[in-house]
Structures are given as structure tokens and as C-alpha cells.
Design a protein around this motif. Structure first.
Motif, PDB file in Angstrom:
ATOM      1  N   ILE A  63      29.823  12.977   7.072  1.00  0.00           N
ATOM      2  CA  ILE A  63      30.619  13.447   8.219  1.00  0.00           C
ATOM      3  C   ILE A  63      32.014  13.820   7.722  1.00  0.00           C
ATOM      4  CG2 ILE A  63      31.687  12.779  10.412  1.00  0.00           C
ATOM      5  CD1 ILE A  63      29.307  10.924  10.871  1.00  0.00           C
TER       6      ILE A  63
ATOM      7  N   GLN B  57      35.851  15.896   8.932  1.00  0.00           N
ATOM      8  CA  GLN B  57      36.654  16.420  10.042  1.00  0.00           C
ATOM      9  C   GLN B  57      37.196  17.791   9.672  1.00  0.00           C
ATOM     10  OE1 GLN B  57      36.962  14.767  12.875  1.00  0.00           O
ATOM     11  NE2 GLN B  57      35.958  12.899  12.181  1.00  0.00           N
TER      12      GLN B  57
ATOM     13  N   ASP C  99      42.597  21.484  19.035  1.00  0.00           N
ATOM     14  CA  ASP C  99      41.250  20.915  18.906  1.00  0.00           C
ATOM     15  C   ASP C  99      41.020  20.453  17.476  1.00  0.00           C
ATOM     16  OD1 ASP C  99      40.563  21.736  21.528  1.00  0.00           O
ATOM     17  OD2 ASP C  99      40.097  23.742  20.807  1.00  0.00           O
ATOM     18  N   ARG C 100      40.204  19.388  17.337  1.00  0.00           N
ATOM     19  CA  ARG C 100      39.680  19.037  16.014  1.00  0.00           C
ATOM     20  C   ARG C 100      38.167  18.971  16.124  1.00  0.00           C
ATOM     21  NH1 ARG C 100      40.985  14.209  13.269  1.00  0.00           N
ATOM     22  NH2 ARG C 100      41.004  15.286  11.284  1.00  0.00           N
ATOM     23  N   TRP C 101      37.483  19.170  15.005  1.00  0.00           N
ATOM     24  CA  TRP C 101      36.023  19.259  15.027  1.00  0.00           C
ATOM     25  C   TRP C 101      35.393  18.311  14.014  1.00  0.00           C
ATOM     26  CZ3 TRP C 101      33.883  22.581  18.663  1.00  0.00           C
ATOM     27  CH2 TRP C 101      34.808  23.396  19.342  1.00  0.00           C
ATOM     28  N   THR C 102      34.219  17.787  14.403  1.00  0.00           N
ATOM     29  CA  THR C 102      33.463  16.914  13.496  1.00  0.00           C
ATOM     30  C   THR C 102      32.287  17.707  12.952  1.00  0.00           C
ATOM     31  OG1 THR C 102      34.047  14.952  14.749  1.00  0.00           O
ATOM     32  CG2 THR C 102      32.118  14.784  13.354  1.00  0.00           C
TER      33      THR C 102
ATOM     34  N   GLY D 225      43.251  12.702  10.000  1.00  0.00           N
ATOM     35  CA  GLY D 225      42.034  11.889   9.897  1.00  0.00           C
ATOM     36  C   GLY D 225      42.360  10.402   9.943  1.00  0.00           C
TER      37      GLY D 225
ATOM     38  N   SER E  12      30.675  19.884  16.159  1.00  0.00           N
ATOM     39  CA  SER E  12      30.977  19.598  17.573  1.00  0.00           C
ATOM     40  C   SER E  12      32.422  19.108  17.691  1.00  0.00           C
ATOM     41  CB  SER E  12      30.016  18.535  18.116  1.00  0.00           C
ATOM     42  OG  SER E  12      30.127  17.355  17.334  1.00  0.00           O
TER      43      SER E  12
ATOM     44  N   GLU F 154      43.328   9.399  13.425  1.00  0.00           N
ATOM     45  CA  GLU F 154      42.136   9.272  14.277  1.00  0.00           C
ATOM     46  C   GLU F 154      41.505   7.885  14.114  1.00  0.00           C
ATOM     47  OE1 GLU F 154      39.930  10.273  17.177  1.00  0.00           O
ATOM     48  OE2 GLU F 154      41.259  11.835  16.400  1.00  0.00           O
ATOM     49  N   GLU F 155      41.436   7.416  12.857  1.00  0.00           N
ATOM     50  CA  GLU F 155      40.778   6.128  12.574  1.00  0.00           C
ATOM     51  C   GLU F 155      41.598   4.936  13.058  1.00  0.00           C
ATOM     52  OE1 GLU F 155      40.188   6.262   8.352  1.00  0.00           O
ATOM     53  OE2 GLU F 155      38.239   7.246   8.504  1.00  0.00           O
TER      54      GLU F 155
ATOM     55  N   ALA G 291      35.690  16.931  18.174  1.00  0.00           N
ATOM     56  CA  ALA G 291      35.965  15.544  17.765  1.00  0.00           C
ATOM     57  C   ALA G 291      36.982  14.916  18.702  1.00  0.00           C
ATOM     58  CB  ALA G 291      36.531  15.533  16.348  1.00  0.00           C
ATOM     59  N   GLY G 292      36.582  13.810  19.331  1.00  0.00           N
ATOM     60  CA  GLY G 292      37.501  12.966  20.108  1.00  0.00           C
ATOM     61  C   GLY G 292      38.552  13.724  20.909  1.00  0.00           C
TER      62      GLY G 292
END
Length: 614
Positions: free
Chosen positions: A443, A445, A416-419, A358, A608, A361-362, A610-611
Motif C-alpha cells: 500500500i 500513498q 485530496d490524497r489517494w491510497t 504520510g 481510491s 496521516e499515521e 485516502a481518509g
């Protein structure tokens, strides 16, 4: 007995402190065998031909003037009765040499060459050694005055450095070290070091500040709370999302004052944290070099994390090993932000891995290496992600060095990662002026799985038990026992989850069977290694992969069904597969994402992709 015990000292220092090691040798042992046993007692692997033993009496030991007595030839026919009654004491000495081969280590990173060997004689000085060694390290064009020779003693307790004088005779220096302690000689290295004009520059990362403020607002807070002196302190980096800033300070005493003060400061009732950031000179890292950034969660996995933290700090440069309880992953990523290519090792449970991913990602857009590969050393209770990526079910005390070798040899795979967007209908509690304010959407992750209903409820009960008595939860075995106990209490409960939620997959309504738990899975391991989807082929669905951009949706009918899945006797009820999900909650329902549980108010949950994949 046919054996005798001897006291062995490894030099003058050991004699002064009266610190010896005992060896046991046959009475008829040859001199070489005794020397070999003495060296072995001090873990010295050198050729025993280069050493000899000198004996001295108990009186000599008590005398301060040890050195002069040692050289005196002793009368070996002293009354043997006394010889029998006390163990003899000996001192290991290196035989004098007219020339020797020494190793010189470059104090800069040179891949493929750890050191160069150089032959020195009785005329060799520090200056002549520097002159000979520079061409061997590809620095023949450099000026001799820009370099110095540093003697570094790396003992188990400390590191001592000493710059050698230009005219110092190297052989004499070696002789002095060996006279003091043979073992010390084995722990001493000679480094050739570039003279740098040192500029004071200390970087501190201060976290725990309110997020999403401007550089000016952060500077004003720091002026008010820490009274920072702007003539020596500048805000060099701002991480708004994380509420953190990096301060560049050009005065040691000011850096020390701020460091101590931050630890006792709170802003908006939240304590600040501070980490000293080491400076990585990215331009000096060779092109084909890919250093490793290590994150350790010392609280994970029966507290084995603390031992690993110390081990990795010994094996690697301690500046590349970060403790996650001190400021999270941000200090590590900031330290490596200019490194062109690096890899990450996360030591912790699945939650810790999610935390690091996480943060990555940021901060990704601020890293030169924006997509580092991540390896896992599983320390948690479930470790599903660690199992899927074949790092094992959990760390059981393997040699940390072999772990680093495994990381080096591991293959890269994408995941895959998901939000997950959680939007509650009900207003937040504690309304002002009677006007209800709806709670803002949350939100989170997800890497592994998201559960609704019974699966999340068990997690929540376990979570509460752990919060009440954290001291008891320091072994995987105990943790799993609590899960079983919590599960047994729920066996008779019946819930009709399918009546309390509605599911839409890729814009299509899906009718739910009679279930108590609904689980969205991204990886083929759930609840400590169980295969919830199952391995049977099915024409309705594609074979799941961790990088296919799809999530699998599975139902469980209750605790008994979950137990059968855990035991490998059954799999879950396959419901759907897709890339966009909308769940409507008609009443408050327990929800868990990657092992973090809570009660979710009625409303909508949207899942859905994520990125980019990690």
C-alpha cells in the motif's frame, strides 16, 4: 591624502586581544563624525552623543595596565612625525550617566509584548528592578522571591547566562559591561525569570525498532540491547506503526549512556536512531498563538537544505526545526503533539512532502491539533506540488525570513490524497520447499500522480543513474539534463501498453487508445510544471480541482509526445475522470508514484481516496 586611518577598539577586552577595526576619516573631521564612524564600524546604532573617543599611545596598547593609562590626559603635541607614521589608536567609551532606560524581557511567552522599558538610577538594584517590572508584566500578585534577573550575552559564538545578585547596582553593571566591550552591551539582554524547581527529565525518541510490537515487547528489546535501568527509565509513548518509542529518563548520566549506545546498536540488522525530544509546555502557549513546526530535508535540492536548516534554527527557536534525515518526521510531530494549534513548513521536494503527509496521516489521532496546515519550500527537481500551491518552481536562495512571512500570510486550501493498493499475482522469488508464497499486497500513498509505462521507465532509469553516482546530482540543471539523455535513448522504442493493461473506472471498463504511458493525476502539474490534462473545456469531464475527490486519467503516446507536453505544445490524451480505479497488469510494468519508481509484477492496482483531505 586628505584622509587618515584610525584603529578603533570597542573596550578593554578588544585592547587585551589586540582586536581593532580600522576607520578612514578626513583629517579635518569633527569629533562627532569620528565617533559616528567608529560606532558604525562596530554596527552600533546608538546616539553618538552618548559616546566619546579616548586616545592612547602605542605604548599603552603594549602595556597590560591599559585601563589606568586610558584615563591619563595625553600630551597631544608629541612629535607629529611619529604620529604620521603609525595609525592612531582610539577606544570608544560610553559617557557616564546618572540614569538610564533599560529593557527587561520576560523569559516566558507573552504575545504582543517583547519587553518592558524601565528607568534606573544610581540607587537601583536587581531587587528594585524586579519589584518594578512584575506589575508591568501582569504579575503584581506574585512573590518577589520567586523571580530572578538574568543577564544573557548572545554573541555569534555562544550564549552566556549570569544570574545577578539581588543587591547588585544596575548602573554599575552596565558601566562594567560597556567598559569591557561596547558591542557586548549591544548583544546583552536582561531577562526576568521564574525560579523553577528543576526536575531532571530527559525524553529520547528511539526509532528503527521492529513495528507493531507491544509496550512490553519493546521494553524487553531495550533491556536486552541497551541494558536500560527500569528504575530511572520508563517507556512513556509507543508508536507501533513506526517502530518507535519515547523513553522518559530521570538521570542525566543514564540518558547520556543510552543516547551514545543507541547510535551503535542494530536490531534485526537495522540500525536504531535516537533524537532528544524537547519538552513543550503546551499550557503556557497563549490561545491565539499558532507556532510553526519546520521540517528540513538537507539532502534535497542541490544540498541547499543544509543552509536553510541553519538559517531557520537562527530565526526561530531551534527546538521547532527538525532535520528529516534524523529519525524522519515523527520526532517533530511528537514534540508538538500537545500543542493546541500549529502549522507545518516542509523544506524539500515532492517526495519529502509526501513523507511528512504520510507520517501525519499515521500519527494524526495522537495530535491535539489533528489537521495542521502544511506549507512547502520546494527544494527538489520537479516540485509540482510547490508550483500548484504557488510556492514557486524551486528555492533560489531567497531570504529565509521573507519565507516565514509568506508562510504566515498564506491561505489554507484542501487537497485530496489517494491510497494505491498493489496486489501481485506472481509469487515472491526464492520459494521455500518448492511451495510458492504470494507476495503480500503493498500500500502506498499518492499526492501528485501515478504513472505506468514510459513515464515510470524514464523515472526508473534516472533513479538508477542517481544511485550509481549520487555526488553528481546536486543541481536541478544537471538532474534535468540526465532526464533528457535518458528520454533520447527511449525515442525509438515502441510499446503497446494498452495491450498489456486493462482499466476500470468507477466499476466501468474503459477502452484504452494506443498509448505507451498511462498517468493518473491529482494536481494540474506534472513533470516539473507541465499541464498534462490541458486547459480546453470538455463536456465529457468536470474542470479538475485538487479537492474535488476525482483523479484525471491521461495517456501519452511516447517520449516525443511527453516532450511536446513538457514544452507546452500539446496536452495528453484525456481518457477518464473518477474516484475509484482498478488496473489489471498482464505483464511486469514500470510504475511510479510521486517520483518513486519500481517494476510492478502482473496483478491488480486499486486506487481510491485516502481518509480526510489534507
Amino acid at each position: 591624502s586628505g584622509k587618515q586611518t584610525l584603529k578603533i577598539f570597542d573596550g578593554n577586552d578588544a585592547v587585551k586581544r589586540n582586536q581593532f577595526r580600522l576607520i578612514s576619516v578626513p583629517r579635518i573631521a569633527k569629533n562627532e563624525e569620528v565617533v559616528e564612524a567608529a560606532l558604525r564600524a562596530y554596527y552600533i546604532n546608538d546616539d553618538q552623543q552618548e559616546y566619546e573617543l579616548q586616545t592612547f599611545t602605542q605604548q599603552a596598547l603594549l602595556s597590560d595596565d591599559v585601563i589606568n593609562r586610558n584615563d591619563a590626559v595625553e600630551d597631544s603635541n608629541l612629535s607629529s612625525v611619529f604620529r604620521e607614521s603609525i595609525p592612531e589608536a582610539w577606544i570608544i567609551r560610553a559617557k557616564p550617566n546618572d540614569e538610564e532606560v533599560i529593557r527587561i524581557y520576560p523569559a516566558w511567552l507573552k504575545v504582543g509584548m517583547a519587553y518592558v522599558s524601565l528607568r534606573v538610577n544610581k540607587d537601583s538594584t536587581t531587587q528594585t528592578v524586579i519589584k518594578e517590572v512584575l506589575p508591568l508584566l501582569g504579575k503584581q500578585t506574585e512573590c518577589l522571591e520567586n523571580f530572578k534577573l538574568v543577564e544573557v550575552l548572545m554573541s555569534s559564538k555562544q550564549v552566556q547566562r549570569m544570574v545577578l545578585d539581588n543587591q547588585e547596582l544596575i548602573l554599575n553593571r552596565l558601566k562594567d559591561i560597556r567598559k569591557t566591550s561596547i558591542r557586548q552591551m549591544n548583544q546583552t539582554r536582561f531577562y526576568i525569570v521564574e525560579n523553577n524547581k528543576s526536575i531532571v527529565r530527559v525524553n529520547l525518541l528511539v526509532g528503527g525498532l521492529p513495528p507493531q510490537l507491544s509496550r512490553e515487547e519493546y521494553t524487553n528489546i531495550l533491556k536486552a540491547e541497551l541494558a536500560i535501568k527500569t528504575n530511572v527509565v520508563t517507556v512513556s509513548h509507543v508508536y507501533q506503526a513506526q517502530g518507535a518509542v519515547v523513553l522518559e529518563i530521570s538521570c542525566f548520566s543514564e540518558a547520556e549512556r543510552i543516547y551514545m549506545l543507541v547510535k551503535d546498536t542494530t536490531v534485526n540488522d537495522k540500525p536504531l536512531n535516537v533524537v532528544v525530544i524537547p519538552e513543550v509546555v503546551a499550557s503556557k502557549i497563549p490561545q491565539n498563538c499558532c507556532p510553526i513546526l519546520v521540517f528540513v530535508n538537507p539532502k534535497s535540492g542541490g544540498l541547499k537544505g543544509r543552509d536553510l536548516l541553519y538559517s531557520f534554527r537562527k530565526l526561530l527557536n531551534p527546538h521547532q526545526v527538525f532535520e528529516l534525515t534524523n529519525g524522519g518526521p515523527l520526532p517533530g510531530f511528537h514534540t508538538f503533539c500537545k500543542v493546541p494549534s500549529f502549522r507545518v513548513l516542509v523544506c524539500g521536494g515532492d517526495g519529502t512532502v509526501g513523507w511528512v503527509l504520510g507520517a501525519l496521516e499515521e500519527i494524526r489521532h495522537k495530535l491535539v491539533c489533528s489537521e495542521p496546515s502544511v506549507a512547502i519550500l520546494p527544494l527538489g527537481t520537479g516540485n509540482d506540488l510547490g508550483r500548484v500551491l504557488r510556492w514557486g518552481a524551486g528555492y533560489s536562495g531567497e531570504d529565509p525570513y521573507s519565507i516565514l512571512v509568506s508562510v504566515d500570510e498564506a491561505d489554507d486550501v484542501l487537497m485530496d490524497r489517494w491510497t494505491i493498493l498493489l496486489d501481485a499475482d506472481e509469487p515472491a522469488e526464492g520459494t521455500e520447499n518448492g511451495v510458492a508464497e504470494p507476495e503480500p499486497p503493498k500500500i502506498v500513498q499518492m499526492n501528485n500522480y501515478c504513472g505506468l509505462g514510459i513515464d515510470a521507465e524514464l523515472s526508473l532509469d534516472f533513479h538508477h543513474a542517481r544511485e550509481e553516482e549520487p555526488g553528481k546530482f546536486n543541481s536541478r540543471f544537471h538532474n534535468k539534463g540526465v532526464y533528457v539523455k535518458v528520454g533520447l535513448q527511449k525515442i525509438s522504442h515502441t510499446r503497446n501498453l494498452h495491450k498489456d493493461i486493462k482499466l476500470q473506472v468507477d466499476q466501468h471498463e474503459v477502452e484504452l487508445p494506443s498509448i505507451e504511458g498511462l498517468i493518473f493525476i491529482n494536481i494540474p502539474s506534472w513533470g516539473s510544471g507541465a499541464d498534462l490534462w490541458g486547459s480546453d473545456s470538455d463536456n465529457r469531464f468536470e474542470k479538475p480541482r485538487i479537492d474535488d475527490g476525482l483523479l484525471e486519467v491521461v495517456g501519452v503516446t511516447g517520449v516525443v509526445h511527453m516532450g511536446q507536453v513538457q514544452g507546452g505544445f500539446r496536452s495528453g490524451i484525456r481518457i477518464a475522470q473518477g474516484s475509484y480505479f482498478r488496473v489489471t497488469l498482464l505483464k511486469p510494468i514500470p510504475v511510479q508514484v510521486d517520483g518513486e519508481p519500481w517494476i510492478q509484477a502482473p496483478g491488480r492496482i486499486i486506487i481510491s481516496a485516502a481518509g480526510p483531505k489534507v
